[in-house]
Design an enzyme around this catalytic site. Structure first.
Site, mmCIF file in Angstrom:
data_model
loop_
_atom_site.group_PDB
_atom_site.id
_atom_site.type_symbol
_atom_site.label_atom_id
_atom_site.label_comp_id
_atom_site.label_asym_id
_atom_site.label_seq_id
_atom_site.Cartn_x
_atom_site.Cartn_y
_atom_site.Cartn_z
ATOM 1 N N CYS A 38 70.728 26.418 106.787
ATOM 2 C CA CYS A 38 70.742 25.782 105.470
ATOM 3 C C CYS A 38 69.324 25.629 104.946
ATOM 4 O O CYS A 38 68.348 25.987 105.612
ATOM 5 C CB CYS A 38 71.436 24.417 105.531
ATOM 6 S SG CYS A 38 70.537 23.198 106.504
ATOM 7 N N CYS A 91 66.765 23.869 107.085
ATOM 8 C CA CYS A 91 66.177 24.695 108.148
ATOM 9 C C CYS A 91 64.956 25.434 107.617
ATOM 10 O O CYS A 91 63.928 25.549 108.310
ATOM 11 C CB CYS A 91 67.200 25.699 108.666
ATOM 12 S SG CYS A 91 68.679 24.973 109.387
ATOM 13 N N ASP A 126 50.396 51.481 77.272
ATOM 14 C CA ASP A 126 49.341 52.488 77.203
ATOM 15 C C ASP A 126 49.968 53.725 76.540
ATOM 16 O O ASP A 126 51.179 53.930 76.633
ATOM 17 C CB ASP A 126 48.860 52.802 78.620
ATOM 18 C CG ASP A 126 47.935 53.995 78.643
ATOM 19 O OD1 ASP A 126 46.964 53.992 77.885
ATOM 20 O OD2 ASP A 126 48.198 54.934 79.432
ATOM 21 N N ASP A 128 49.845 53.636 83.469
ATOM 22 C CA ASP A 128 49.945 54.557 84.597
ATOM 23 C C ASP A 128 48.616 54.961 85.202
ATOM 24 O O ASP A 128 48.575 55.495 86.302
ATOM 25 C CB ASP A 128 50.678 55.834 84.161
ATOM 26 C CG ASP A 128 49.779 56.726 83.318
ATOM 27 O OD1 ASP A 128 49.173 56.210 82.354
ATOM 28 O OD2 ASP A 128 49.673 57.926 83.623
ATOM 29 N N ASP A 161 44.174 51.502 83.602
ATOM 30 C CA ASP A 161 45.165 50.481 83.258
ATOM 31 C C ASP A 161 45.222 49.350 84.291
ATOM 32 O O ASP A 161 45.890 48.345 84.054
ATOM 33 C CB ASP A 161 46.566 51.107 83.151
ATOM 34 C CG ASP A 161 46.686 52.033 81.957
ATOM 35 O OD1 ASP A 161 46.238 51.651 80.870
ATOM 36 O OD2 ASP A 161 47.225 53.145 82.127
#
Length: 761
Positions: free
Chosen positions: A20, A23, A443, A642, A646
């Site tokens: 639970c 824990c 971009d 990409d 960037d």
């Protein structure tokens, strides 16, 4: 330093025995207390802990700290087929143990249940039992059966629960142990020492004690089965890893285990086989099914020089591959690692659960104690029986299992489903943040566009043959290394046009080229070069002006001293870009394009796509400043890119989204990676974020509302007005069902479909 010590960084542990949310908190506290540990995050659904280290720490110290709290742990390394098999075997063993315990509990509990319920419902049956066995023997029989039920299948509740109470960290097991144990103890006194109880208070609750244990074991068993399905994405990815490869050795092909391969080895891939490793095709060509990486079902043509990824499927021809990456460095291994890290992470919303569960179990125990005292003092006769039964009902019904599972199970299923669609959440927090995005900046080059120049326009004089002229200028451009030349030759290759021998090639710096082919002299270049060559431009003046308005730079074709045509090479817009921008605008998200290109080209691309706002001629170092302004103006911001330039923008954005075919630097800076080049996965990721957070809120509402509503009912709040009391047996059933409901609701995300989703926050 000890050989088993871990250097600053992080280490992952598998934790066994958690049941639970309490824990989770206890394991986190134990690990955080180890000197050198900077932070510990524990996930109940994955049963793993990520320990961030600020100084060298011995692995044994971490394992011992967990063991002292009553759990077991071992180091979790990068996913592999061997480790996955071991983990699956361990989970299967635990599931079988729960099933065995439940069946045994049923066998021991059923006679008690039949005796008690049969006696209440069927009067002749009650009288028959009294005549044949006698009341005292019935009590002895129930005592034996209930004691065995609690001591054997229910033993774990008491061993874990009492140990937790001893450490002043009560958990779910403590509640069950106190509830079932109290009912058993009261019944035992009623059986063997009834004189110790007030008159009229002698009652047997063996049935409640045994049925509570049985129902909770059933709930745990069903929960374990359901939770096993949440990790199916990782299992499926690991299953994609081939075990053997066909290696070239001494001019022969032999099958060898994957782990014996080395960088630079040549392996053969036959039709229908999975590609065993990441590498470069050296000979042959084939269509490759990369859907496991990109989510796209269409196979991709691969030829000599192309890169291929291990785990993808060779659909047709044979080819050889030179190995570039092995083990943890392969694309598939990196994907698995990303998914595992996302599944093991905590969302900000989980902090609310952690704060509540920190005091929840102690509060329940106090409420149960208050319930007992209130009924004992003010309840009807026999007040002691009423006090016990209502206190036990409170203890049993208030288990925090569902709270602990509400968030991590949804994360596990959602990130797995995202991986199926080619979306990798490298950070779990992005799963929550993305739904709040109010502006998405893109971009341009390599993101909204393909990033490779291509022939977009070719206008020729009517008397010229299109294909023949294209073949001629491609034959000339084949001698040049300029990007424009590459685009022309690629266009001719796509049309299967044969190239001729070109002679007298001359490159004119910054202006163009000239050469002879097929008995014609060609000059290809700028307007300035044409004017210097004495060639009039008026024949194609309007066409060139139109290309310029579209943001393209026209290149002129002169043949034998006469203007013969004009062409344009430009970076092509991705096919999915327009639909993506339109979808985001429909979702109420503002779209922005940031590029270093000139304003005319940028505006032309933005106009074609419908992008709302453009920031052109932006240097890489100024992108973050533009994002800061956008964030102040609109709110939560996502950035899609990409390239290496960037990386700062991806890291700054609230959610950085990298194209998976981009650079490693960009991918490492992002929190979400799109494995396919299809930008439509951006709104899909947003829709999944919305669906996941909605699912988590449903789970949390159920978990909290269940406790808020049923704890007062279990305490007897309806008894004064309606005479209604909640049996501890019904409480145990409701508690078990709450956890199963939460896991089942999370599993609905496996069927997530991005179509027809509405963006709501």
């Amino acid at each position: 330093m000890n050989a088993s010590s871990a250097l600053p960084g992080h280490i992952d542990l598998s934790i066994d025995g958690m049941t639970c949310a309490s824990c989770v908190r206890r394991v986190e506290q134990a690990l955080s207390a180890v000197p050198g540990v900077a932070q510990a995050q524990v996930n109940l659904a994955t049963e793993r802990a990520r320990v961030s280290l600020g100084a060298p720490v011995a692995l044994e110290s971490l394992l011992a700290a967990v063991q002292q709290r009553g759990y077991t742990a071992h180091e979790f390394k990068a996913a592999s087929q061997t480790q996955d098999t071991e983990q699956a075997a361990r989970k299967a063993k635990d599931e079988r143990a729960l099933k065995t315990a439940f069946i045994l509990a049923v066998c021991l509990t059923l006679p008690i249940f039949i005796i008690e319920m049969g006696s209440h419902v069927i009067a002749p049956f009650h009288h028959y039992l009294l005549r044949t066995l006698g009341a005292q023997n019935i009590a002895y029989l129930q005592f034996v059966l209930a004691t065995l039920a609690l001591a054997i299948p229910g033993r774990s509740f008491f061993t874990h629960g009492l140990k937790a109470a001893f450490h002043l960290n009560p958990d779910m097991n403590t509640l069950v142990a106190l509830g079932a144990g109290s009912a058993w103890l009261y019944s035992t006194i009623s059986t063997f020492a009834p004189q110790w109880l007030p008159p009229g208070s002698v009652h047997l609750y063996y049935e409640a004690a045994a049925v509570i244990v049985t129902l909770i074991l059933l709930g745990r068993y069903l929960e374990a089965r359901a939770r096993g399905k949440t990790g199916s994405a990782i299992k499926r990815l690991i299953g994609l890893q081939p075990r053997t490869a066909r290696l070239q050795r001494d001019e022969q092909w032999i099958d060898v285990p994957i782990d014996t391969l080395k960088i630079g080895d040549i392996v053969l891939v036959r039709p229908g086989e999975k590609i065993p490793v990441d590498g470069t095709i050296t000979t042959g060509r084939s269509y490759v099914d990369e859907s496991m990486l990109t989510g796209e079902s269409a196979a991709v043509l691969k030829e000599a020089g192309d890169q291929v990824a291990g785990g993808t499927l060779n659909a047709s021809g044979s080819f050889t591959v030179q190995i570039r990456h092995l083990g943890a460095d392969t694309v598939l291994a990196r994907i698995i690692r990303m998914v595992e890290e996302a599944q093991g992470s905590k969302l900000p919303i989980q902090d609310i659960v952690d704060r509540i569960t920190a005091w929840f179990v102690p509060a329940v125990i106090l409420i149960a104690l208050g319930t007992f005292l209130l009924w004992l003092i003010t309840g009807p006769s026999p007040s002691l029986s009423y006090a016990l039964i209502n206190a036990v009902a409170v203890l049993i019904i208030a288990c925090p299992c569902a709270m602990g599972l509400a968030t991590p199970t949804s994360i596990m299923v959602a990130t797995g489903r995202a991986a199926d669609m080619g979306i990798l959440f490298r950070q779990g927090q992005a799963l929550q943040t993305l739904k709040d995005a109010r502006v998405i900046a893109f971009d341009k080059t390599g993101t909204l566009t393909v990033g490779k120049p291509a022939l977009t326009d070719l206008h020729l004089a009517p008397e010229l043959d299109h294909d023949a002229t294209l073949a001629d200028i491609a034959s000339i451009q084949a001698l040049s290394e300029h990007p424009i030349a590459l685009a022309i030759t690629q266009a001719a290759k796509q049309k299967n046009l044969g190239l001729s021998l070109a002679t007298g090639f001359k490159a004119i710096s910054g202006a163009g080229v000239q050469a002879d082919t097929n008995n014609h002299h060609y000059v290809l270049g700028s307007a300035r070069l044409m004017q210097q060559s004495g060639i009039a431009l008026d024949r194609f003046e309007s066409v060139a002006a139109h290309l310029g308005m579209a943001g393209k730079s026209p290149t002129y074709i002169a043949r034998d001293g006469t203007l013969a045509g004009v062409f344009a090479v430009a970076d092509q817009i991705r096919q999915s870009a327009h639909a993506t921008v339109q979808k985001l605008e429909q979702l109420g998200i503002r779209t922005v394009m940031i590029t270093g290109d000139n304003a005319r080209t940028a505006q032309a691309v933005a106009l074609q796509l419908g992008v709302a706002e453009v920031h052109a001629e932006t240097l890489p170092e100024n992108k973050v400043a533009v994002l800061q302004a956008l964030k102040r103006r609109y709110g939560t911001l996502a950035y899609v890119g990409d390239g290496i330039n960037d990386a700062p923008a991806l890291a700054f954005a609230d959610v950085g989204i990298a194209i998976g075919t981009g650079t490693d630097v960009a991918i490492e800076s992002a929190s979400v990676v799109l494995m396919a080049e299809d930008l439509r996965t951006v709104p899909t990721a947003i829709s999944l974020s919305v669906a996941t957070l909605r699912n988590i809120r449903q789970n949390l509402f159920w978990a909290f509302a269940y406790n808020v509503a049923l704890i007062p009912l279990a305490a007897g709040a309806l008894y004064p007005s309606y005479g209604i009391l909640l049996s501890p047996v019904l409480g145990a059933a409701a508690m078990a069902l709450s956890s199963i409901f939460v896991v089942g609701n999370a599993l609905r995300l496996k069927r997530f479909n991005p179509s027809n989703r509405v963006h709501t926050s």
